[in-house]
Design a protein around this motif. Structure first.
Motif, PDB file in Angstrom:
ATOM      1  N   UNK A  97       0.849  -1.188   0.000  1.00  0.00           N
ATOM      2  CA  UNK A  97       0.000   0.000   0.000  1.00  0.00           C
ATOM      3  C   UNK A  97       0.885   1.239   0.000  1.00  0.00           C
ATOM      4  N   UNK A  98       0.651   2.120  -0.972  1.00  0.00           N
ATOM      5  CA  UNK A  98       1.367   3.392  -1.050  1.00  0.00           C
ATOM      6  C   UNK A  98       0.426   4.515  -0.630  1.00  0.00           C
ATOM      7  N   UNK A  99       0.820   5.242   0.394  1.00  0.00           N
ATOM      8  CA  UNK A  99       0.037   6.389   0.847  1.00  0.00           C
ATOM      9  C   UNK A  99       0.643   7.659   0.255  1.00  0.00           C
ATOM     10  N   UNK A 100      -0.129   8.354  -0.546  1.00  0.00           N
ATOM     11  CA  UNK A 100       0.343   9.557  -1.233  1.00  0.00           C
ATOM     12  C   UNK A 100       0.064  10.759  -0.338  1.00  0.00           C
ATOM     13  N   UNK A 101       1.105  11.545  -0.069  1.00  0.00           N
ATOM     14  CA  UNK A 101       0.975  12.663   0.866  1.00  0.00           C
ATOM     15  C   UNK A 101       1.614  13.923   0.308  1.00  0.00           C
ATOM     16  N   UNK A 102       0.875  15.010   0.343  1.00  0.00           N
ATOM     17  CA  UNK A 102       1.436  16.324   0.026  1.00  0.00           C
ATOM     18  C   UNK A 102       2.201  16.845   1.237  1.00  0.00           C
ATOM     19  N   UNK A 103       3.146  17.743   1.031  1.00  0.00           N
ATOM     20  CA  UNK A 103       3.941  18.267   2.146  1.00  0.00           C
ATOM     21  C   UNK A 103       3.215  19.371   2.921  1.00  0.00           C
ATOM     22  N   UNK A 104       2.063  19.031   3.477  1.00  0.00           N
ATOM     23  CA  UNK A 104       1.285  19.944   4.317  1.00  0.00           C
ATOM     24  C   UNK A 104       0.737  19.149   5.499  1.00  0.00           C
ATOM     25  N   UNK A 105       0.291  19.838   6.522  1.00  0.00           N
ATOM     26  CA  UNK A 105      -0.270  19.131   7.682  1.00  0.00           C
ATOM     27  C   UNK A 105      -1.499  18.332   7.280  1.00  0.00           C
ATOM     28  N   UNK A 106      -2.352  18.921   6.477  1.00  0.00           N
ATOM     29  CA  UNK A 106      -3.526  18.173   6.013  1.00  0.00           C
ATOM     30  C   UNK A 106      -3.106  17.014   5.122  1.00  0.00           C
ATOM     31  N   UNK A 107      -2.034  17.229   4.373  1.00  0.00           N
ATOM     32  CA  UNK A 107      -1.578  16.189   3.457  1.00  0.00           C
ATOM     33  C   UNK A 107      -1.117  14.932   4.163  1.00  0.00           C
ATOM     34  N   UNK A 108      -0.549  15.085   5.367  1.00  0.00           N
ATOM     35  CA  UNK A 108      -0.058  13.918   6.103  1.00  0.00           C
ATOM     36  C   UNK A 108      -1.034  13.462   7.181  1.00  0.00           C
ATOM     37  N   UNK A 109      -2.186  14.124   7.291  1.00  0.00           N
ATOM     38  CA  UNK A 109      -3.120  13.798   8.371  1.00  0.00           C
ATOM     39  C   UNK A 109      -3.638  12.367   8.267  1.00  0.00           C
ATOM     40  N   UNK A 110      -3.889  11.902   7.050  1.00  0.00           N
ATOM     41  CA  UNK A 110      -4.400  10.541   6.860  1.00  0.00           C
ATOM     42  C   UNK A 110      -3.326   9.504   7.196  1.00  0.00           C
ATOM     43  N   UNK A 111      -2.075   9.899   7.088  1.00  0.00           N
ATOM     44  CA  UNK A 111      -0.975   8.960   7.311  1.00  0.00           C
ATOM     45  C   UNK A 111      -1.050   8.306   8.679  1.00  0.00           C
ATOM     46  N   UNK A 112      -1.273   9.089   9.721  1.00  0.00           N
ATOM     47  CA  UNK A 112      -1.254   8.524  11.076  1.00  0.00           C
ATOM     48  C   UNK A 112      -2.374   7.525  11.275  1.00  0.00           C
TER      49      UNK A 112
END
Length: 315
Positions: A176-191
């Protein structure tokens, strides 16, 4: 190998799904792309200039798909008794990737040189009576009955955000690859995804997207640590392609990032026992939670303890 792209809405996961699938197809690898996002934009991302996608969506033929997949399995009495999590057993119809069968013949269409299947859009008849994840049941059944071989790839553009956890579909992938933009909202789903993935031992890697410089890259490294696998820079080529007028070729640095993704997938061992164990676990969860009551049957009996998953099941 089954590969999922997840992330926040607008992160670029559909674009990355299309770029990765096209890169695999360009190399000559057998690949199937599946649009499992409620917005259904993968066909356009694969080829902005293509005509309408005319192959019927999977969700429109779930009943027929169930009839095909249950085959002669004596543990599944009817299509009504088969739910999205029903695992294969002896007698089930198992599929080869892009094989000569009714499912692939009906639902696959070439787009931009990539075979594509779509789940189907959420329409007015669904409002107030169904959730989008009911449509994803056909994808879950497909992956549950697919015996993909070495060097074969299924690339799925998943629903946005944490909605991907609304079904057991998230356990059906080798990577699974989680695509994240370099913003707080962008990484919010990561956690959220990291914690759920860790609970079930799901391999997860973060792909930074729309990176404009060292500050962006440093931010991603601070937020996701060693889970950051690679990144793609903000791409003029992608922007021009999204406008329908692609100029030149994808930038070399971004093509290198796609190579890193493929190398990561290829390095994963295929773990058929774990894939099947997750399928059984989520089937039993669904049976207890709602399906036994809905069908009037004990669906735990659909689990075949003698079934051996993977290539051995074909013999």
């Amino acid at each position: 190998m089954r590969v999922a792209f997840v992330g926040k809405g607008g992160s670029g996961k559909t674009t990355l799904s299309a770029l990765f699938a096209r890169e695999l197809a360009r190399s000559g690898a057998p690949v199937l792309a599946v649009d499992g996002d409620i917005n259904q934009h993968l066909a356009e991302a694969l080829d902005p200039g293509a005509g309408p996608f005319t192959a019927p969506p999977l969700a429109a033929h779930t009943g027929e798909i169930k009839d095909l997949l249950r085959g002669t399995n004596p543990r599944i009495a009817s299509r009504e008794a088969m739910i999205k999590t029903t695992p294969p057993g002896r007698g089930s119809r198992l599929l080869h990737l892009l094989g000569d069968d009714a499912l692939h013949a009906r639902h696959v269409q070439q787009v931009g040189g990539v075979p594509l299947m779509v789940t189907g859009a959420f329409d007015e008849s669904d409002l107030g009576v169904a959730c989008y994840h009911s449509k994803l049941g056909a994808v879950e059944l497909y992956l549950g009955h697919l015996v993909d071989g070495p060097g074969e790839y299924v690339v799925v553009d998943m629903t946005a955000g944490a909605d991907a956890f609304a079904s057991g579909l998230f356990t059906r992938f080798d990577m699974t690859f989680l695509v994240a933009e370099p913003t707080r909202r962008g990484v919010s789903v990561y956690r959220q995804y990291r914690d759920h993935a860790a609970e079930f031992g799901i391999p997860l890697a973060v792909v930074g997207n729309k990176v404009t410089g060292e500050d962006d890259l440093l931010f991603l490294k601070e937020q996701v640590g060693d889970d950051l696998l690679t990144h793609l820079a903000l791409s003029p080529w992608v922007r021009s392609a999204e406008r329908g007028t692609p100029q030149g070729e994808l930038e070399s640095a971004n093509r290198h990032a796609l190579t890193v993704l493929r190398e990561t997938v290829d390095a994963r061992p295929k773990d058929w026992p774990t894939l099947h164990r997750h399928a059984v676990e989520f089937h039993l969860r669904n049976a207890r939670a709602w399906a036994d009551t809905a069908t009037g049957q004990d669906l735990a009996t659909q689990v075949d303890p003698e079934f051996v998953p993977g290539p051995a099941s074909l013999t």
